[in-house]
Design a protein around this motif. Structure first.
Motif, short mmCIF file in Angstrom:
data_model
loop_
_atom_site.label_atom_id
_atom_site.label_comp_id
_atom_site.label_asym_id
_atom_site.label_seq_id
_atom_site.Cartn_x
_atom_site.Cartn_y
_atom_site.Cartn_z
N ASN A 158 0.90 -1.26 -0.01
CA ASN A 158 -0.26 0.00 -0.17
C ASN A 158 1.03 1.44 0.21
N SER A 159 2.13 1.80 -1.06
CA SER A 159 2.87 2.20 -1.00
C SER A 159 1.81 3.89 -1.32
N LYS A 160 2.00 4.71 -0.79
CA LYS A 160 1.84 6.35 -1.13
C LYS A 160 2.99 6.96 -1.68
N LEU A 161 3.42 6.20 -2.54
CA LEU A 161 4.35 7.30 -3.42
C LEU A 161 3.83 8.25 -3.95
N ASP A 162 3.16 7.54 -4.53
CA ASP A 162 2.52 7.84 -5.30
C ASP A 162 1.85 9.68 -5.36
N GLU A 163 0.96 9.55 -4.37
CA GLU A 163 0.30 10.52 -3.49
C GLU A 163 1.03 11.20 -2.63
N PHE A 164 2.03 10.92 -2.53
CA PHE A 164 3.41 12.07 -1.87
C PHE A 164 3.96 12.63 -2.93
N GLN A 165 4.01 12.12 -4.40
CA GLN A 165 5.29 13.43 -5.50
C GLN A 165 4.14 14.15 -6.26
N SER A 166 2.39 13.49 -6.00
CA SER A 166 1.55 14.62 -6.92
C SER A 166 1.31 15.63 -5.16
N TYR A 167 1.72 15.40 -4.35
CA TYR A 167 0.93 16.92 -2.93
C TYR A 167 -0.14 16.17 -2.62
N GLN A 168 -0.18 15.64 -2.60
CA GLN A 168 -1.84 15.28 -1.94
C GLN A 168 -2.05 14.04 -0.35
N ILE A 169 -0.27 14.28 0.16
CA ILE A 169 -0.02 13.78 1.45
C ILE A 169 1.51 15.07 1.54
N ASN A 170 1.65 15.25 2.84
CA ASN A 170 2.67 15.74 3.07
C ASN A 170 3.83 14.89 3.55
N ASP A 171 3.86 13.63 4.41
CA ASP A 171 4.35 13.16 4.58
C ASP A 171 4.46 11.42 4.76
N LEU A 172 6.02 10.97 4.30
CA LEU A 172 6.55 10.30 3.96
C LEU A 172 7.34 9.35 5.36
N VAL A 173 7.55 7.74 5.53
CA VAL A 173 8.11 6.64 5.54
C VAL A 173 8.92 5.75 4.85
N SER A 174 10.07 6.02 4.69
CA SER A 174 10.79 5.40 3.99
C SER A 174 11.89 4.46 4.48
N ILE A 175 12.41 3.57 3.79
CA ILE A 175 13.25 2.93 4.43
C ILE A 175 14.63 3.59 3.13
N ASN A 176 14.77 2.35 2.52
CA ASN A 176 15.87 3.22 2.00
C ASN A 176 16.34 3.52 0.28
N GLN A 177 14.84 3.16 -0.08
CA GLN A 177 14.87 2.94 -1.31
C GLN A 177 14.67 4.61 -1.88
N LYS A 179 16.32 7.32 -0.87
CA LYS A 179 17.95 7.15 -0.44
C LYS A 179 18.62 8.42 -2.19
N VAL A 180 17.99 7.13 -2.45
CA VAL A 180 19.39 7.44 -3.96
C VAL A 180 18.62 7.91 -5.52
N GLY A 181 18.41 8.39 -6.00
CA GLY A 181 18.08 9.10 -7.63
C GLY A 181 16.75 9.17 -7.40
N SER A 182 16.19 9.64 -6.54
CA SER A 182 14.85 10.31 -6.49
C SER A 182 14.54 11.45 -6.49
N ASN A 183 13.96 11.97 -7.74
CA ASN A 183 13.88 13.23 -7.85
C ASN A 183 12.72 13.98 -6.83
N ILE A 184 12.15 14.60 -5.65
CA ILE A 184 11.37 14.64 -4.95
C ILE A 184 10.87 16.29 -5.11
N GLU A 185 10.09 16.79 -5.31
CA GLU A 185 10.39 18.29 -5.62
C GLU A 185 9.26 18.87 -3.96
N GLY A 186 9.55 20.05 -3.74
CA GLY A 186 9.17 20.73 -2.50
C GLY A 186 10.08 19.83 -1.10
#
Length: 265
Positions: A158-177, A179-186
């Protein structure tokens, strides 16, 4: 080598976010004979190519009151501080494997430290406003799921990455995925429950929050460190490439940590 031989151009620019080690550097010099330019963190800040950023080291003390830790090969139940000493400092020599066991014990104990999880939650709840975009990097999938419903990691159902990337949510908890190579706006805030002691890995993680945007607000990376443990050494190694004036140190009191509802499982 293949690309250089097949590209019909005499001007080629190679970009890397991490410095090559000496062995790798010799290969580059032998095969490509390049002019090597090291563009430093300070230069990037001065030129305005990355967002202004601060690094807040948050020191915590291992718990000395709650008796809830078991230690392999030791009888009884210990406090967090006692368990750290028994499992990570007072290690018996055993068939030449003690050094490796010692390193692994220290790593996993600190990674799963109850106190450090509490500190991460406290920072998220009290130091960062709900409308500020932030990522909390924890250490295991189990801890991530217990900290928040907004998670993203390998195999997450139940990943919330898409919601985070599209500004639907403002917080995300992750592990290592992330940390590298992700372009996250704002993204302006990062909470690191546990650091990799390698400076290159730390810079890769921190750079998630240095992307330029219309929002001129300074970025902050919170680094949680267990005082009087090997965690301090790891932090020093990871941040050695950071200008000293950008690193600020604080202590999070036990009283504040005790307001966080969290317990080891």
């Amino acid at each position: 080598k293949f690309l250089v031989r097949h590209i019909n151009s005499s001007r080629i620019l190679f970009l890397t976010g991490t410095l090559p080690d000496d062995k790798e550097k010799q290969k580059w010099l032998y095969f490509f004979k390049p002019k090597m330019l090291h563009y430093t963190f300070e230069q990037a800040l001065e030129d305005g190519n990355i967002n202004n950023i601060e690094f807040h080291v948050i020191y915590v003390d291992l718990d000395e009151t709650a008796v809830c830790y078991k230690v392999p090969m030791r009888k009884g139940i210990f406090t967090e501080k006692e368990a750290y000493f028994q499992q990570c400092v007072n290690v018996q020599n055993s068939e030449g494997k003690s050094k490796e066991m010692h390193i692994n014990n220290r790593m996993w104990f600190i990674y799963k430290s109850d106190t450090k999880v509490k500190a991460a939650i406290y920072i998220r709840n009290h130091l960062i406003s709900e409308n500020k975009r932030h990522i909390l990097f924890t250490t295991t999938k189990d801890i991530a799921d217990r900290i928040s419903k907004n998670v993203h990691y390998s195999g997450c159902k139940n990943s919330k990455l898409d919601e985070f990337q599209s500004y639907q949510i403002n917080d995300l908890v992750s592990i290592n995925q992330m940390k590298v190579g992700s372009n996250i706006e704002g993204l302006r805030y990062i909470i690191s429950q546990q650091l990799n002691s390698k400076m290159e890995a730390f810079m890769q993680m921190s750079s998630r929050a240095t992307r330029l945007s219309e929002n001129k607000e300074n970025s902050i990376v919170y680094i949680i460190v267990a005082r009087d443990t090997v965690d301090v050494t790891w932090m020093r190694k990871a941040t050695k490439g950071i200008p000293a004036e950008l690193v600020k140190e604080y202590h999070l009191s036990k009283e504040k940590l005790n307001t966080v509802q969290w317990h080891i499982e």
